[in-house]
Each structure stands twice: as structure tokens, then as C-alpha cells.
Design an enzyme around this catalytic site. Structure first.
Site, PDB file in Angstrom:
ATOM      1  N   ASP A 244       0.523  -1.675   0.259  1.00  0.00           N
ATOM      2  CA  ASP A 244       0.187  -0.100  -0.324  1.00  0.00           C
ATOM      3  C   ASP A 244       0.890   1.374  -0.079  1.00  0.00           C
ATOM      4  OD1 ASP A 244      -2.812   1.270   0.516  1.00  0.00           O
ATOM      5  OD2 ASP A 244      -1.604   1.956   2.393  1.00  0.00           O
ATOM      6  N   GLU A 281       1.540   0.168  -5.145  1.00  0.00           N
ATOM      7  CA  GLU A 281       0.585   0.780  -5.011  1.00  0.00           C
ATOM      8  C   GLU A 281       1.467   2.516  -4.741  1.00  0.00           C
ATOM      9  OE1 GLU A 281      -3.754   3.775  -3.305  1.00  0.00           O
ATOM     10  OE2 GLU A 281      -1.874   2.121  -1.534  1.00  0.00           O
TER      11      GLU A 281
END
Length: 574
Positions: A244, A281
Site C-alpha cells: 500500500d 501502489e
């Protein structure tokens, strides 16, 4: 005997509280404390630092059956329960990802209930199930990005044993498992790591204080991250990790933590003899993430490509607010389909600066970029969590699917999109501290106000009804309109599986034509050609060959080198 160890470099004394009895621990090198004691599975334990009477959970707790504020539990996975001994893994190239939230995927919200729906994913044509974070967080309901005990599995989902059963079941059906992990911050409730040592810095990112990855005593913090990632891959047989918001990882050392993680993951993959995948990401559009180490990159397997999402979404929907401002034209869509990043050393009006770097299309395959029509972020970070199915017609949804699934990128679906689910996906929390809960709700409204959204209808994340509305309705797929869209997704994925031209990963071999005024776009992949009409009005376009697949129920084969294309429809010709 059970080995207990904890890193607490600033403590003068550390004691192990095991089932209510305190035991001294011995200081070892580099701030570690250790002791060996007999402990039954499930025994509760924690640590006492100096004279503080508070029993703190283990920073590397393997299980938190009573919540993140309570003692940890002794736990070890039963290796005899692994049934996937013949599983050989699945590489990123050629894969089809499916993102889901365990709590909202089924009404029961558990790993075991999700297993009962795996047949749906196999029938659809998915090959990898990507699970949103399952690390231990405060409360019962949460997206998972507020995790505080990264080594433990959220108990209401089924805990570590439930995750083991889920992975077994996926592998038995030929499905790989990807897990979303968060290393850029910790949640606001239940984070006791700063009591043990300098895990965090004074610097902050969007979600809280940053991890100490490059300051004094950063070594054990970096190991906390890397060891956690390897634990999922090794102990839980996870096949891929989605990292993330890696742009929020501040690391000024000569060897970035992502490069170190990639190197150790490559070594583990060789040992396990199955592919292991790391997907970032990132908001940077920086090709270094997915450039091989030999070419000076970090060596990650892939990354999410928001530019492709923005290009497809704006072209089909017409939305242009916020970070969509630079997108929306056929030219933008064509550029992104053939070059991966749209912002590649170009000016971003949303950021008000030059952004990104070009992707070397001769070095990096398009399969290293994940493409999608929507994600948990792109739906859940809308004011009312409305999916594209709430404001687009079936033809527009089909066009979005065709553009992504016919692209050279690795496709990813978000749970329910394959049938045009009408349930929203909202941001939900259940912080046990009412002050944190109220602050979360207030901050959510303020964030939407900054982006020009009306805050009148923004649901309270703490309201249980907000979560309940986000749970998929599994009666929908049987309804005619939903079934038609599902069949379209199925057919597109089957074509992708059967035709090597579509999974050809080199962007230099993707050809795109378009008409900005008439709003049509054509994508050629070898002998196959995808024609999409984004306008509500019919258009006549140049076309040759026979119809392989179409949204229009009875499309005519091209006559005289041209064909009529209905409004909001697509067809694929050969």
C-alpha cells in the site's frame, strides 16, 4: 518450550507476563530481550516495560483473539493442515486479479464464507484473489488499513487458522492468493509500538506518523517490515503482496527498503520453488519500482496503474473533477493504452507540477502494470461510495471492461463489478475509542469538502449501517441485466485466456486509432481489433473481418469495409 523475544532498546527491564505471572527477560544484543518458557497454545501473554504496570501486546503477535488492546496469544500454524503441497504458484504475467474485502464479500464476512463463493470466481475466469488487509485492527469493521499488529490476522474474519483454510481452498481451485499489506503507517488505535522503541519518526504522511526506515535504530524497524512480508509468503503460502502507498515510505538510505524486500522475496521464491509477486501502489509514476535491479531499479514485480483507470473512467463517464482534470479525451486514453503512464514527465494540473517519468517500453512489459475499471479506493473514496453501475448504463460498463480486459496490462476486477453490483462500497470503521471515531467522521467530511464534494450525504464511517450497505448482494447476479454483464465479463476473460495476442505484454505492439469528435476508439492486438463507441449515438467506422464478441446483441459483420456501431457498445473483430 516457547521462545519469547521482543525489541525494546530503551527499556531498563522487560518482563514477560504469561497468564498473569511476570517473568524476567534477558537483554540480548541490539536491544532485544529473550526468554524461553513452557506455554500452551492459546496462552495469553504480553510485556511489561520498566515500572509501567500496563501489559502490552507483542509487536509481532501471532494472534489477538481478544482485540488489539488485549494480551497476545501463543499460536503456531499447524503445518499438517496444509493441503496445497502440489501448488506451484502463478506468475504475474497472464494473471487476472480480483480484489475483495473479506468482511463485505459475503453476509457472514469470514474466510470460510468467502470459500463458498470461490466457484463464482473460477467460473468468471479469475486466477488471483487479492484480499484487502487482514492484519489486526481496532474494532470489528474496517477497510484494514488501520492495522496495528501486522503479524496477527483479524480475529472476526477467522484468525490465522481461517486464513490458512482460505489459502488451501483457493489453491485447490487453481486460484493464487494476493494479500494487501500496509507498511507506510499504523492505525490510530491500538498502536503500542512507540512504547517499545523508535518505530516511528516525527514526520507525517496523509495517514499518520511515518515509519523509521532510515534514522537511528532503523535496522530492527526495517526487519519488522521485511520479516512480516516474508511471513505471509512463507508461513501462510501467500503468492503475492500488494504494498500500500509505497510513495509514503520515506527511506533515504543507499538501499531502499523496497529493493531490499524485493531481493529477499526473490531469494525466498527460489527456496520455495514457486513465483512470489510484489505489487506496489504508488502515486509517483516512477518506473524504478518495476525496473529490474540489473537496470538500476528496485525489482518489484508490478504496480497499480491509476493513469489507465483515470483515462478509461473519464472517457466513458465524462467526470473531470479533482485528479481527473487532465484526462477525458480519446487522445489521453490512446496515449495511456500504448505508453502505460499518461503523466510521464508531463505537467499535472491537479498537482500543479511536472509529474512522472516515461516507461521504457522495450524493457518493462505492460504486464507489470495492473489495470482496472474500479478499486476499493476509486469507489470507496467517493462521497457516497457509489460504483460506476450507479451512474453508467450497461453499455458503458461493458466498454470499460473491454478496454481493460483487451489491454496489454494485467487486469484486476473489484468485487461485484463483474455483474454491475448496485451496492455501494463505503468507508467504514468501528473504532472502540469514541473520540477517534468522531474524529474519523469529521475528517472524512473535511476531506470531501476540500475536493469539492457535497458533505451533506457523506455517511458516518462508525455507523454499523454504513458497513451493512457495503456488503455484496448475491441475489443480484441472477437478475437479467446483471447476468448479461456477467456473461460479457466471462466472454472477455475467456477470449483473453484463449488468444495469446491479448496477453502479449509489449506496448510497442499495441495500435490505437480514435475519433475525438465522434467518440470512438479502436485498439488492435495482432489480428484482433476492439472497436468502442463511447457516444450515445450510433457511428459508422472502418472495419474488416468477422465479429468475435460484441455488447450489441446482434451486430452485423462488416460490409464494404465498414460497420455500424450502436451507441455505448463495443465489438471485437478478427
Amino acid at each position: 518450550m516457547t521462545a519469547f523475544e521482543v525489541w525494546a532498546p530503551r527499556a531498563g527491564t522487560v518482563r514477560l507476563d504469561l497468564e498473569g505471572r511476570a517473568h524476567p527477560m534477558t537483554r540480548a544484543a541490539h536491544g532485544w530481550w529473550r526468554t524461553d518458557l513452557p506455554a500452551a497454545p492459546g496462552a495469553r501473554y504480553g510485556y511489561l516495560l520498566d515500572d509501567d504496570p500496563t501489559v502490552l501486546p507483542d509487536p509481532r503477535s501471532p494472534r489477538q483473539p481478544d482485540g488489539v488492546h488485549a494480551r497476545s496469544a501463543v499460536h503456531e500454524l499447524d503445518r499438517s493442515r496444509w493441503t496445497d503441497t502440489h501448488w506451484t504458484g502463478r506468475p504475474l504475467a497472464g494473471a487476472v486479479y480480483y480484489e475483495l474485502h473479506i468482511g463485505a464479500f459475503t453476509p457472514e464476512g469470514t474466510f470460510d464464507a468467502a470459500v463458498e463463493r470461490l466457484g463464482h470466481l473460477v467460473d468468471l475466469g479469475v486466477t488471483v484473489v487479492e484480499v484487502m488487509p487482514v492484519n489486526a485492527f481496532d474494532g470489528v469493521r474496517n477497510w484494514g488499513y488501520d492495522g496495528v499488529l501486522w503479524y496477527a490476522v483479524h480475529e472476526p474474519y477467522g484468525g490465522p487458522d481461517g486464513l490458512q483454510r482460505f489459502v488451501n481452498a483457493c489453491h485447490a481451485r487453481g486460484l493464487a492468493v494476493a494479500l494487501d499489506v500496509v507498511y507506510n503507517h499504523l492505525g490510530p488505535s491500538g498502536n503500542y509500538l512507540p512504547r517499545f522503541g523508535p518505530y516511528l519518526t516525527d514526520g507525517r504522511n496523509t495517514w499518520g506518523r511515518s515509519l523509521n526506515l532510515d534514522g537511528p535504530d532503523a535496522g530492527p524497524v526495517r526487519r519488522h517490515v521485511i520479516d512480516n512480508a516474508l511471513r505471509w509468503l512463507r508461513d501462510f503460502h501467500i503468492d503475492a503482496l500488494r504494498l500500500d502507498a509505497v510513495h509514503a515510505l520515506v527511506d533515504r538510505t543507499a538501499s531502499h527498503i523496497l529493493a531490499d524486500l524485493a531481493a529477499e522475496t526473490t531469494a525466498l521464491a527460489a527456496h520455495l520453488r514457486r513465483p512470489l509477486t510484489l505489487i506496489a501502489e504508488s502515486d509517483l509514476n516512477d518506473p524504478r519500482l518495476i525496473t529490474p535491479p540489473a537496470a538500476g531499479g528496485y525489482g518489484l514485480s508490478g504496480q497499480w496503474n491509476d493513469d489507465l483507470h483515470h483515462a478509461v473512467h473519464t472517457a466513458v463517464s465524462g467526470e473531470r473533477q479533482g485528479y481527473y482534470a487532465d484526462f477525458g479525451t480519446m487522445a489521453t486514453l490512446a496515449r495511456t493504452l500504448t505508453h502505460g503512464f499518461f503523466h510521464a514527465g508531463t505537467y499535472s494540473s491537479f498537482r500543479r507540477r511536472v509529474h512522472g517519468r516515461p516507461l521504457d517500453r522495450s524493457l518493462i512489459p505492460a504486464s507489470a502494470l495492473l489495470a482496472y475499471t474500479c478499486t476499493h479506493d476509486q469507489v470507496g473514496n467517493r462521497a457516497v461510495g457509489d460504483r460506476p453501475s450507479a451512474y453508467l448504463d450497461g453499455g458503458q460498463l461493458a466498454i470499460k471492461a473491454a478496454l481493460v480486459l483487451f489491454s496489454a496490462f494485467t487486469p484486476m476486477l473489484f468485487m461485484g463489478e463483474e455483474w454491475g453490483a448496485r451496492t455501494p462500497f463505503l468507508y467504514f470503521t468501528s473504532h472502540t475509542d469514541p473520540v477517534i471515531g468522531a474524529a474519523t467522521a469529521t475528517g472524512r467530511k473535511a476531506e470531501f469538502a476540500e475536493h469539492g464534494w457535497s458533505t451533506d450525504d457523506v455517511p458516518d464511517p462508525q455507523d454499523p449501517a454504513t458497513f451493512a450497505r457495503s456488503v455484496l448482494d448475491w441475489t443480484e447476479p441472477a437478475r437479467p441485466d446483471h447476468a448479461r454483464l456477467f456473461a460479457c465479463y466471462q466472454a472477455l476473460l475467456a477470449l483473453r485466456r484463449d488468444r495469446a495476442e491479448i496477453t502479449d505484454p509489449w506496448l510497442t505492439r499495441v495500435e490505437v486509432d480514435y475519433d475525438e469528435d465522434d467518440r470512438w476508439i479502436a485498439v488492435r492486438r495482432g489480428p484482433l481489433r476492439l472497436l468502442c463507441n463511447l457516444s450515445p449515438d450510433p457511428v459508422t467506422v472502418e472495419a474488416h473481418g468477422r465479429v468475435v464478441l460484441a455488447w450489441d446483441e446482434s451486430p452485423p459483420d462488416p460490409v464494404g469495409g465498414r460497420t455500424a456501431l450502436a451507441g455505448h457498445s463495443f465489438l471485437i473483430l478478427e
